[in-house]
Design an enzyme around this catalytic site. Structure first.
Site, PDB file in Angstrom:
ATOM      1  N   HIS A  96       0.856  -1.181   0.000  1.00 24.53           N
ATOM      2  CA  HIS A  96       0.000   0.000   0.000  1.00 24.53           C
ATOM      3  C   HIS A  96       0.897   1.236   0.000  1.00 24.53           C
ATOM      4  O   HIS A  96       2.044   1.191   0.452  1.00 24.53           O
ATOM      5  CB  HIS A  96      -0.870   0.033   1.252  1.00 24.53           C
ATOM      6  CG  HIS A  96      -1.973  -0.969   1.245  1.00 24.53           C
ATOM      7  ND1 HIS A  96      -3.105  -0.809   1.999  1.00 24.53           N
ATOM      8  CD2 HIS A  96      -2.130  -2.142   0.591  1.00 24.53           C
ATOM      9  CE1 HIS A  96      -3.920  -1.832   1.814  1.00 24.53           C
ATOM     10  NE2 HIS A  96      -3.338  -2.657   0.965  1.00 24.53           N
ATOM     11  N   CYS A 156      -2.550  -0.240   7.444  1.00 26.27           N
ATOM     12  CA  CYS A 156      -1.783   0.999   7.359  1.00 26.27           C
ATOM     13  C   CYS A 156      -1.910   1.820   8.641  1.00 26.27           C
ATOM     14  O   CYS A 156      -0.933   2.424   9.095  1.00 26.27           O
ATOM     15  CB  CYS A 156      -2.222   1.793   6.141  1.00 26.27           C
ATOM     16  SG  CYS A 156      -1.780   0.957   4.594  1.00 26.27           S
ATOM     17  N   GLU A 178       0.878   3.915   1.831  1.00 20.99           N
ATOM     18  CA  GLU A 178       1.323   4.346   3.150  1.00 20.99           C
ATOM     19  C   GLU A 178       2.494   3.512   3.656  1.00 20.99           C
ATOM     20  O   GLU A 178       3.475   4.044   4.187  1.00 20.99           O
ATOM     21  CB  GLU A 178       0.187   4.248   4.181  1.00 20.99           C
ATOM     22  CG  GLU A 178      -1.030   5.086   3.860  1.00 20.99           C
ATOM     23  CD  GLU A 178      -2.113   4.290   3.145  1.00 20.99           C
ATOM     24  OE1 GLU A 178      -1.811   3.634   2.117  1.00 20.99           O
ATOM     25  OE2 GLU A 178      -3.261   4.322   3.610  1.00 20.99           O
ATOM     26  N   CYS A 215      -6.384   2.047   5.828  1.00 21.74           N
ATOM     27  CA  CYS A 215      -7.003   0.772   6.210  1.00 21.74           C
ATOM     28  C   CYS A 215      -6.437   0.324   7.560  1.00 21.74           C
ATOM     29  O   CYS A 215      -5.537   0.962   8.107  1.00 21.74           O
ATOM     30  CB  CYS A 215      -6.701  -0.271   5.136  1.00 21.74           C
ATOM     31  SG  CYS A 215      -4.983  -0.839   5.123  1.00 21.74           S
TER      32      CYS A 215
END
EC number: 3.5.4.33
Length: 167
Positions: free
Chosen positions: A56, A89, A58, A86
């Site tokens: 992801h 993260c 992040e 999410c």
């Protein structure tokens, strides 16, 4: 530049990262980490490209920022991300001690900052974050909406083409 203008400036950089993701067929999410008014990391989603669930935006930005600072503690940084983080993260944000998170659009299906949970402000953890929501939120949200709309349209066209070939 005042704080509002800075947030918009750095969020635009995160949007630019999200556009890089979209250009390669990834969900358009981008992240930027700022330390002492300097961008020390920028990243975008690479989950489809890497076939790795943890790539992801992040997480990639956090990893890069840790290398730049040479510490797992990202104190005195701000993370800008186009979509509400999410649970994975949000956990990485807490673990890396990012003190401030600025995000664009809410994620009603997976967001764990405000939408489903408030992980970054749960006093039971040993770290909490200052949250700023909605910076360039319309632009961030529209980018995601358009991306998923295009995917649905392609699927619909593919189904129609298959149906024509079957007849």
């Amino acid at each position: 530049m005042d704080a509002f203008e800075k947030d918009r400036f750095y969020m635009q950089m995160a949007i630019d990262e999200a556009m890089k993701a979209q250009a390669i067929g990834e969900v358009p999410i981008g992240a930027v980490i700022v330390y002492e008014d300097q961008v020390i990391a920028r990243a975008h989603n690479l989950r489809e490209t890497t076939q790795n669930a943890v790539t992801h935006a992040e997480l990639s930005a956090i990893q890069d920022a840790c290398k730049v600072i040479d510490s797992w503690r990202l104190e005195d940084t701000t993370l800008y991300v186009t979509l509400e983080p999410c649970p994975m993260c949000a956990g990485a944000i807490l673990q890396s001690r990012v003190p401030r998170v600025v995000y664009g659009a809410r994620d009603p299906k997976g967001g764990c900052v405000d939408s489903l949970y408030r992980l970054l402000n749960d006093p039971r953890f040993n770290h909490e974050c200052d949250i700023t929501e909605g910076v360039l939120g319309d632009e961030c949200g529209e980018m995601l909406t358009a991306f998923f709309r295009a995917i649905r349209e392609r699927k619909k066209k593919t189904k129609k083409a298959i149906a024509r070939n079957v007849e």
